[in-house]
Design an enzyme around this catalytic site. Structure first.
Site, PDB file in Angstrom:
ATOM      1  N   SER A   1      32.712  13.468 -49.749  1.00 11.59           N
ATOM      2  CA  SER A   1      31.908  14.518 -49.892  1.00 11.59           C
ATOM      3  C   SER A   1      32.097  14.681 -51.322  1.00 11.59           C
ATOM      4  O   SER A   1      33.013  14.368 -51.991  1.00 11.59           O
ATOM      5  CB  SER A   1      32.271  15.843 -48.972  1.00 11.59           C
ATOM      6  OG  SER A   1      31.717  16.904 -49.849  1.00 11.59           O
TER       7      SER A   1
ATOM      8  N   TYR B   1      38.443  22.005 -45.846  1.00 10.38           N
ATOM      9  CA  TYR B   1      37.614  20.625 -45.951  1.00 10.38           C
ATOM     10  C   TYR B   1      37.650  20.282 -47.368  1.00 10.38           C
ATOM     11  O   TYR B   1      37.812  18.857 -47.206  1.00 10.38           O
ATOM     12  CB  TYR B   1      36.268  21.610 -46.074  1.00 10.38           C
ATOM     13  CG  TYR B   1      34.984  20.330 -46.008  1.00 10.38           C
ATOM     14  CD1 TYR B   1      34.534  19.940 -44.811  1.00 10.38           C
ATOM     15  CD2 TYR B   1      34.463  20.404 -47.024  1.00 10.38           C
ATOM     16  CE1 TYR B   1      33.559  19.055 -44.749  1.00 10.38           C
ATOM     17  CE2 TYR B   1      33.284  19.349 -47.090  1.00 10.38           C
ATOM     18  CZ  TYR B   1      32.955  18.765 -45.996  1.00 10.38           C
ATOM     19  OH  TYR B   1      31.819  18.050 -45.972  1.00 10.38           O
TER      20      TYR B   1
HETATM   21  P1  NAD Z   1      26.743  17.520 -38.173  1.00  8.87           P
HETATM   22  O1  NAD Z   1      27.260  18.384 -37.806  1.00  8.87           O
HETATM   23  O2  NAD Z   1      25.427  17.185 -38.323  1.00  8.87           O
HETATM   24  O3  NAD Z   1      27.257  16.078 -37.517  1.00  8.87           O
HETATM   25  C1  NAD Z   1      28.464  15.882 -37.319  1.00  8.87           C
HETATM   26  C2  NAD Z   1      28.925  14.877 -36.144  1.00  8.87           C
HETATM   27  O4  NAD Z   1      30.483  14.657 -35.972  1.00  8.87           O
HETATM   28  C3  NAD Z   1      28.292  15.227 -34.843  1.00  8.87           C
HETATM   29  O5  NAD Z   1      27.740  14.041 -34.072  1.00  8.87           O
HETATM   30  C4  NAD Z   1      29.547  15.671 -33.965  1.00  8.87           C
HETATM   31  O6  NAD Z   1      29.323  15.688 -32.553  1.00  8.87           O
HETATM   32  C5  NAD Z   1      30.653  14.936 -34.545  1.00  8.87           C
HETATM   33  N1  NAD Z   1      31.955  15.591 -34.446  1.00  8.87           N
HETATM   34  C6  NAD Z   1      32.267  16.536 -34.680  1.00  8.87           C
HETATM   35  N2  NAD Z   1      33.594  16.715 -34.447  1.00  8.87           N
HETATM   36  C7  NAD Z   1      34.064  15.552 -33.582  1.00  8.87           C
HETATM   37  C8  NAD Z   1      35.160  15.104 -32.962  1.00  8.87           C
HETATM   38  N3  NAD Z   1      36.291  15.882 -33.001  1.00  8.87           N
HETATM   39  N4  NAD Z   1      35.154  14.007 -32.429  1.00  8.87           N
HETATM   40  C9  NAD Z   1      33.903  13.289 -32.399  1.00  8.87           C
HETATM   41  N5  NAD Z   1      32.729  13.503 -32.828  1.00  8.87           N
HETATM   42  C10 NAD Z   1      32.906  14.971 -33.501  1.00  8.87           C
HETATM   43  O7  NAD Z   1      27.213  17.170 -39.712  1.00  8.87           O
HETATM   44  P2  NAD Z   1      26.593  16.211 -41.011  1.00  8.87           P
HETATM   45  O8  NAD Z   1      26.495  17.221 -41.844  1.00  8.87           O
HETATM   46  O9  NAD Z   1      26.069  15.154 -40.520  1.00  8.87           O
HETATM   47  O10 NAD Z   1      28.263  15.606 -41.471  1.00  8.87           O
HETATM   48  C11 NAD Z   1      28.819  14.196 -41.427  1.00  8.87           C
HETATM   49  C12 NAD Z   1      29.696  14.009 -42.354  1.00  8.87           C
HETATM   50  O11 NAD Z   1      28.919  14.044 -43.489  1.00  8.87           O
HETATM   51  C13 NAD Z   1      30.815  15.006 -42.209  1.00  8.87           C
HETATM   52  O12 NAD Z   1      32.037  14.257 -42.402  1.00  8.87           O
HETATM   53  C14 NAD Z   1      30.855  16.073 -43.374  1.00  8.87           C
HETATM   54  O13 NAD Z   1      31.898  16.524 -43.950  1.00  8.87           O
HETATM   55  C15 NAD Z   1      29.843  14.892 -44.475  1.00  8.87           C
HETATM   56  N6  NAD Z   1      29.248  15.568 -45.411  1.00  8.87           N
HETATM   57  C16 NAD Z   1      28.239  16.167 -45.053  1.00  8.87           C
HETATM   58  C17 NAD Z   1      27.416  16.931 -45.971  1.00  8.87           C
HETATM   59  C18 NAD Z   1      26.193  17.870 -45.993  1.00  8.87           C
HETATM   60  O14 NAD Z   1      25.679  18.335 -46.936  1.00  8.87           O
HETATM   61  N7  NAD Z   1      25.604  17.849 -44.565  1.00  8.87           N
HETATM   62  C19 NAD Z   1      27.723  16.822 -47.448  1.00  8.87           C
HETATM   63  C20 NAD Z   1      28.809  15.913 -47.589  1.00  8.87           C
HETATM   64  C21 NAD Z   1      29.748  15.425 -46.611  1.00  8.87           C
END
Ligand code: NAD
Length: 260
Positions: free
Chosen positions: A142, A155
């Site tokens: 991130s 985080y």
């Molecule tokens: P989201 O909540 O849409 O998806 C998260 C996914 O992780 C889901 O499929 C959920 O079921 C799964 N998950 C959560 N805990 C779990 C566990 N214990 N075991 C198995 N699966 C699990 O979130 P997102 O925004 O798509 O985030 C995905 C990644 O991207 C994360 O690592 C997040 O930190 C990173 N990220 C997101 C953003 C953003 O702006 N959305 C920015 C930077 C980084």
């Protein structure tokens, strides 16, 4: 381009992970999906991606907080899809609270999901990649892997740790045909961020659209969201021979967030 290769995408039942799984499938890569969600919804996603891109799509319900389940997922991928060539560590959760109030259980869960899970999956996948003399490990960190924000202690610590883990893996794997990189996205409009926008709107008593604009304007100079598709396409590039010497990098895709 990725025909004959197999990718594991953790946390691919939603958001960025789902987008990555689709882009990889569009390049003829077989995919092992993972993540939580309603059984029927997941089966429908699996069937749709399989049908649309004519690839094999498996699903493993490993809870990424449980090391044994992570190992079992890697094993099941080899057994069911025949290989593990690309490992995308994407599953992640967020909790927002000031340090003094941050619940211990939330700290443990964020570190386990966003950092330790990647250690366990990398450890399980490496021996097979070494045998094949090729592999791509991509950790979805991130902008918070490079800079901090208030009230996101667990985080930010986990994502900085993930960037560190990426560098160590790159050094230990250098010259083996396996690369390990981190991708550092800025804001992507997914359920994880939608929740933060709705909390902001509630706390500040403003409209959700206004809160969305404030969230972007505060950090992301482009004032546009990054898309899961753009992240997926960066991953596809990292799988090409042109990226053979890109390893140990933390690649920003953040509309200028960390340029400030
Ligand atoms: P989201 O909540 O849409 O998806 C998260 C996914 O992780 C889901 O499929 C959920 O079921 C799964 N998950 C959560 N805990 C779990 C566990 N214990 N075991 C198995 N699966 C699990 O979130 P997102 O925004 O798509 O985030 C995905 C990644 O991207 C994360 O690592 C997040 O930190 C990173 N990220 C997101 C953003 C953003 O702006 N959305 C920015 C930077 C980084």
């Amino acid at each position: 381009m990725l025909k004959g290769k197999v990718a594991i995408v953790t946390g691919s039942t939603s958001g960025i992970g789902l987008g990555i799984a689709e882009v990889l499938a569009s390049q003829h890569c077989d995919v092992m999906m993972n993540g939580f969600g309603d059984e029927k919804m997941i089966a429908a996603l699996q069937a749709r991606i399989q049908r649309q891109y004519k690839v094999k799509v498996g699903y493993h319900g490993a809870d990424m907080m449980q090391p044994d389940e992570v190992q079992a997922m890697v094993k099941a991928t080899r057994r069911e899809l025949g290989s593990v060539d690309v490992l995308i560590n994407n599953a992640g959760i967020q909790h927002v609270a000031p340090l003094e109030e941050f619940p211990r259980a939330k700290w443990d869960a964020v570190i386990a999901t966003n950092l330790s899970a990647s250690f366990h999956s990398i450890q399980a996948a490496i021996p097979h990649m070494r045998k094949k003399k090729w592999g791509r490990i991509i950790n979805i960190a991130s902008a918070h892997g490079l800079v901090a924000s208030k009230e996101k202690s667990a985080y930010v610590a986990a994502k900085h740790g993930l960037v560190g883990l990426t560098k160590v893996a790159a050094l230990e794997l250098a010259g083996s045909g396996i690369t390990c990189n981190a991708i550092c996205p800025g804001w992507v409009l997914t359920p994880l961020v939608q929740k933060q926008i709705e909390e902001k709107a509630r706390d500040k008593k403003i409209k959700v659209k206004e809160a969305e604009h404030e969230l972007l304007a505060e950090k992301q100079p482009s004032e546009q969201f990054v898309t899961p598709d753009q992240i997926g396409k960066l991953i596809v590039f990292l799988c090409t021979p042109a990226a053979d010497q890109i390893t140990g990098a933390a690649l920003s895709i953040d509309g200028g967030w960390t340029a400030q």
